[in-house]
Scaffold this motif. Structure first.
Motif, PDB file in Angstrom:
ATOM      1  N   VAL A   1       6.495  25.987 -16.927  1.00 53.37           N
ATOM      2  CA  VAL A   1       6.333  24.992 -17.889  1.00 53.37           C
ATOM      3  C   VAL A   1       7.156  24.648 -18.757  1.00 53.37           C
ATOM      4  N   SER A   2       8.467  25.297 -18.999  1.00 53.70           N
ATOM      5  CA  SER A   2       9.500  24.650 -19.478  1.00 53.70           C
ATOM      6  C   SER A   2      10.482  23.283 -18.671  1.00 53.70           C
TER       7      SER A   2
ATOM      8  N   SER B   1      14.584  20.874 -25.116  1.00 51.52           N
ATOM      9  CA  SER B   1      13.218  20.506 -24.944  1.00 51.52           C
ATOM     10  C   SER B   1      12.524  21.847 -24.262  1.00 51.52           C
ATOM     11  N   ALA B   2      13.434  22.121 -22.990  1.00 47.95           N
ATOM     12  CA  ALA B   2      13.145  23.404 -22.225  1.00 47.95           C
ATOM     13  C   ALA B   2      12.871  24.599 -22.893  1.00 47.95           C
TER      14      ALA B   2
ATOM     15  N   GLY C   1      13.538  29.022 -20.556  1.00 43.67           N
ATOM     16  CA  GLY C   1      13.466  27.567 -20.463  1.00 43.67           C
ATOM     17  C   GLY C   1      14.766  27.066 -20.320  1.00 43.67           C
ATOM     18  N   VAL C   2      15.773  27.718 -20.739  1.00 48.01           N
ATOM     19  CA  VAL C   2      17.588  27.669 -20.442  1.00 48.01           C
ATOM     20  C   VAL C   2      17.576  27.477 -18.984  1.00 48.01           C
ATOM     21  N   SER C   3      17.193  28.671 -18.281  1.00 44.56           N
ATOM     22  CA  SER C   3      17.167  28.939 -16.786  1.00 44.56           C
ATOM     23  C   SER C   3      16.780  27.895 -15.998  1.00 44.56           C
ATOM     24  N   ALA C   4      15.560  27.707 -16.543  1.00 42.35           N
ATOM     25  CA  ALA C   4      14.703  26.408 -15.857  1.00 42.35           C
ATOM     26  C   ALA C   4      15.607  25.178 -15.954  1.00 42.35           C
TER      27      ALA C   4
ATOM     28  N   ILE D   1      17.991  22.893  -8.049  1.00 42.91           N
ATOM     29  CA  ILE D   1      16.604  22.535  -7.176  1.00 42.91           C
ATOM     30  C   ILE D   1      15.682  21.786  -8.011  1.00 42.91           C
ATOM     31  N   PHE D   2      14.371  21.601  -7.618  1.00 44.52           N
ATOM     32  CA  PHE D   2      13.267  20.759  -8.052  1.00 44.52           C
ATOM     33  C   PHE D   2      12.728  21.748  -8.945  1.00 44.52           C
ATOM     34  N   VAL D   3      11.881  20.888  -9.714  1.00 48.29           N
ATOM     35  CA  VAL D   3      10.734  21.434 -10.639  1.00 48.29           C
ATOM     36  C   VAL D   3       9.587  21.242  -9.980  1.00 48.29           C
ATOM     37  N   SER D   4       8.708  22.308  -9.813  1.00 45.73           N
ATOM     38  CA  SER D   4       7.467  22.268  -9.109  1.00 45.73           C
ATOM     39  C   SER D   4       6.797  23.233  -9.923  1.00 45.73           C
TER      40      SER D   4
END
Lengths: 515, 306
Positions: B44-45, B81-82, B217-220, B227-230
């Motif tokens: 989500v983040s 934001s994340a 969130g930070v790690s995302a 890598i990509f967001v999915s």
């Protein structure tokens, strides 16, 4: 006048007796209960009881679960063949998943081992059985044996660390084993052309009927038999000796210590349950490979495991009926409403969430939880509309066997209510003037009540000799228990006997007014 | 001879895993919940950062052009934001999985199930809303590499390692010195004692879940540099974080850090040989460790406490 009063007052049904259905047998009928052949067990748990009011003979069914099982299973058995082929397929998958879940419940509920290797055992046995059939041309009836044997071996290996590791760590280990199995199967060179799956497995469904309506029906009856087989295993383990041993050590560390102290080797019993269920899972694995005529690595995937876990959670962990009900709900949503697309997973997750937030033990535990809730609420409502004050409440009255006790407590309460009214400052003044003799009528009544009380409620005077040969008195209270000495109430000392007697009177009056 | 260029890669993995594992470990030991919705928080983040970066990128570019300030601002927007999205999701977890059942029977298992359900539902909802296609976040640290002691390090790796060290340092010192941090640590060490000294579990759980959500969130944001967001991007970090938290001994922050470094190096080395065996080797390693030390690396502490 009396009739009008009756109309005004409301009557509340009390006790739980009116919820129970009772059969009243004929007086001279000799009562026979049929038994399972070669055992001493009865089909239903009938109990002969006597109604407390009037001692009439009654027959009471203590456990109604077998009836619900009979209704549910016969519904599945007789409704399914009339459905469309797609729904017959859903019903068969429901039977297979219920079987897996019942065996898993044995491991998680009865043995209390938090294992997620269920599908790993199932998959490995399915793979080996299917491989034996496809690559070694072993006929399909032997696949069951091979599957069960593989399950036995694999279960024995898995069971070894289960006593050493804590719950969560063991769960992680088993998830890891499932992942290892998946990777291992995927990298097998023999299976590489089919992406790791074994296809064209021979089975009890003849090839020409496979995926035809006739084949669907055969598949359904076979999976229904499988479900019955797993229920039998559940019954033999959970309700017989092993289950009894394990129930002693079920709930907490203290229970385990207790079981150990009375000589129950619960670890060994757990291992046995794990190994037996794993063998049965191996059997189901062979069945699974035969039913779909193939087996693929998705059986080891975490998503598949989560769907099974959702079934257990929704139905209620640790109960056979929970495993079956959960499997029915989730299979219907997951396989029956396939046109909904990805929304159905969201629906399953939301059901899981709602059930877990509101129900302690899944849907099948909701009834018990509701009963506890209703009892609490009715108690709260009763507390609002009545004042108890030592009297027995109607709900309690059903639990007290000696009815004399109820009437005595009611009498006592009313007596105290009346005495409270006649205690006035004048009465106390009268006692102060003349503690020992010639009392007025109301004071005599109060004193009589005091004299009748239990020893534990009474006070006494202790005479203490001082050095100047003058006696002083102290008020003491009896403990009411043998060998327990009386205690000193306060440190006041009274030089006159009449003063001390009046002090005791004041204490008793205080107790009465506070009661 | 091990290739030294593996070092930054391994440290990069270890940094992200440490962020996840420490959050999971902290939640477990302070409020007794095994948070399986951590992967959902991660995803989500990631999506929140992606959405906001799309909105803010043209604005920042039009005002500052391609200067260093624009880059810094972009990085700030992404990470903050994340973090905010993660913290908000942590609040949702608090409302669904902690508040209704924290004083009810069978709480640990039930909260685990609820967080699992949240995880599944969130992944499916994200799939439904954004589709299965991967989204690339703008690169905060830019492309390119530099060398230290002849070891080539990519900018994003260096950035991830350094910012993880900064953020973890900030968080651990906050835990150590602030009043709320002391409350949280008291709950981690002895929940009953904390309750007796007037620390409310109900109110302390809010900062715990929000802070750990922000960490996710930070790690995302940091992992999305590599890598990509999915929708399912959270599940691998979740499993890794969980296994490392268990490997280090649940509730043990130093143990989780050691575990993260060990697993990071293991994966880097195995991954350089054959990518397919990464999970396999991780689990084998963890199984061996668990058989030798049934309560994880730092698990000795728990034994003595009991």
């Amino acid at each position: 006048m009396t009739i009008q009063e009756n109309k005004k007052s409301t009557f509340y049904k009390v006790g739980r007796r009116h919820f129970e259905y009772r059969i009243i047998p004929k007086v001279n009928n000799v009562w026979n209960r049929t038994r399972f052949p070669f055992t001493k067990r009865h089909f239903l748990k009938w109990r002969g009881v006597y109604n407390i009011n009037g001692l009439k003979r009654e027959r009471l069914l203590k456990d109604k679960m077998p009836l619900w099982w009979l209704i549910g299973l016969s519904l599945v058995l007789f409704v399914t063949p009339n459905l469309s082929p797609q729904l017959i397929g859903v019903s068969s998958i429901f039977c297979i998943y219920s079987s897996i879940n019942i065996l898993w419940t044995l491991i998680v509920g009865t043995a209390g081992i938090f294992s997620f290797a269920t599908l790993a055992v199932l998959g490995v046995s399915g793979y080996i059985a299917a491989a034996a059939n496809v690559y070694m041309d072993i006929p399909w009836p032997y696949m069951f044996l091979i599957g069960a044997f593989t399950g036995f071996i694999f279960g024995t290996i898995l069971a070894a660390p289960s006593t050493r590791l804590d719950g969560l760590y063991y769960a992680l280990l088993t998830i890891g084993i499932a992942e290892i199995c998946r990777v291992f199967v995927l990298q097998l060179r023999v299976l590489a052309p089919q992406n790791g799956s074994i296809t064209k497995v021979d089975s009890f469904i003849p090839d020409k009927y496979f995926l035809q309506p006739e084949g669907m029906i055969i598949g359904f009856y076979a999976s229904f038999l499988l479900l019955l087989f797993c229920l039998l295993i559940w019954r033999l383990i959970n309700s017989e000796r092993l289950g009894l041993l394990l129930r002693t050590a079920k709930n907490s560390r203290e229970d385990e210590a207790f079981a150990e102290a009375i000589g129950i080797d619960f670890r060994r019993a757990r291992l046995w349950v794990f190994i037996i269920s794993s063998s049965a899972l191996g059997f189901v694995g062979a069945f699974y490979a035969m039913y779909f005529k193939s087996i693929s690595p998705t059986i080891f995937s975490i998503d598949q495991l989560m769907i099974l876990f959702a079934m257990m959670v929704i139905g209620g962990i640790g109960r056979a009926e929970g495993a079956v009900v959960g499997a029915a709900i989730v299979t219907f949503i997951d396989k029956g409403l396939i046109e909904l697309g990805p929304i159905r997973i969201i629906i399953i997750a939301i059901i899981m969430l709602v059930v877990t937030i509101f129900a302690r033990e899944g849907i099948t535990g909701a009834r018990k939880q509701f009963r506890i809730f209703r009892l609490r609420k009715s108690g709260e409502r009763r507390a609002l509309r009545t004042e108890k004050n030592g009297e027995v409440m109607p709900e309690e009255a059903t639990e007290i066997f000696d009815k004399q006790e109820i009437y005595y407590r009611r009498f006592n309460k009313r007596l105290r209510d009346n005495l409270k009214k006649i205690i006035t400052p004048e009465l106390i003044e009268e006692h102060k003037k003349n503690p020992t003799g010639n009392h007025s009528d109301s004071l005599a009544r109060v004193l009589n009540f005091f004299r009748r009380a239990d020893t534990a409620d009474k006070y006494a005077l202790k005479k203490i000799k001082k050095t100047n040969s003058k006696n002083v008195y102290q008020v003491i209270a009896f403990s009411g228990i043998k060998t327990h000495p009386p205690r000193i109430v306060d440190d006041k000392e009274y030089s006159e006997l009449s003063e001390a007697l009046h002090a005791v009177f004041i204490l008793r009056v205080n107790d009465l007014l506070e009661s | 001879m091990i290739d030294l260029s593996l070092l930054p890669y391994a440290l990069n993995l270890a940094a992200i895993y440490a962020l996840m594992a420490i959050s999971i470990s902290m939640i477990w030991s302070s409020i007794g919940m095994l948070n399986l919705a951590h992967g959902a928080t991660f995803a989500v983040s990631g999506y929140a950062a992606w959405n906001l970066s799309i909105i803010f990128k043209p604005i920042i570019l039009s005002i500052f052009g391609k200067t260093l300030i624009a880059k810094l601002l972009m990085g700030f927007v992404l990470i903050s934001s994340a973090m905010v999205a993660g913290a908000m999701f942590g609040l949702i977890i608090y409302l669904l999985a902690f508040l209704p059942i924290h004083d009810k029977p069978n709480y640990p298992v039930r909260s685990l199930i609820i967080t699992l359900a949240i995880n599944i539902a969130t992944i499916q909802i994200l799939l439904f809303m954004f589709g299965a296609r991967n989204k690339g976040l703008p690169k905060i640290f830019g492309f390119g590499k530099f060398e230290i002691f002849e070891i080539p390090i990519r900018y994003d790796q260096a950035g991830t390692i350094i910012s993880t060290i900064i953020i973890l340092g900030l968080m651990l010192s906050w835990l150590k010195f602030s009043r709320m941090g002391i409350e949280i640590r008291a709950m981690m060490q002895n929940p009953e004692g904390a309750a007796y000294s007037g620390i409310s579990r109900r109110t302390t759980a809010i900062p715990v879940l929000m802070i750990t959500g922000a960490l996710a969130g930070v790690s995302a944001a940091l992992l999305s540099q590599t890598i990509f967001v999915s929708p399912t991007s959270g599940s691998i970090p979740l499993i890794k974080g969980l296994t490392i938290a268990l490997l280090g001994g649940l509730g043990n922050v130093p143990g989780a850090m050691i575990g993260a470094v060990l697993i990071g190096f293991l994966e880097a080395i195995v991954g350089s040989i054959q990518q397919r065996y990464v999970m396999f080797s991780t689990f084998i390693f963890i199984i061996i460790v668990l058989i030798i030390r049934p309560r994880g690396i730092g698990g000795l502490l728990d034994d003595t406490r009991e």
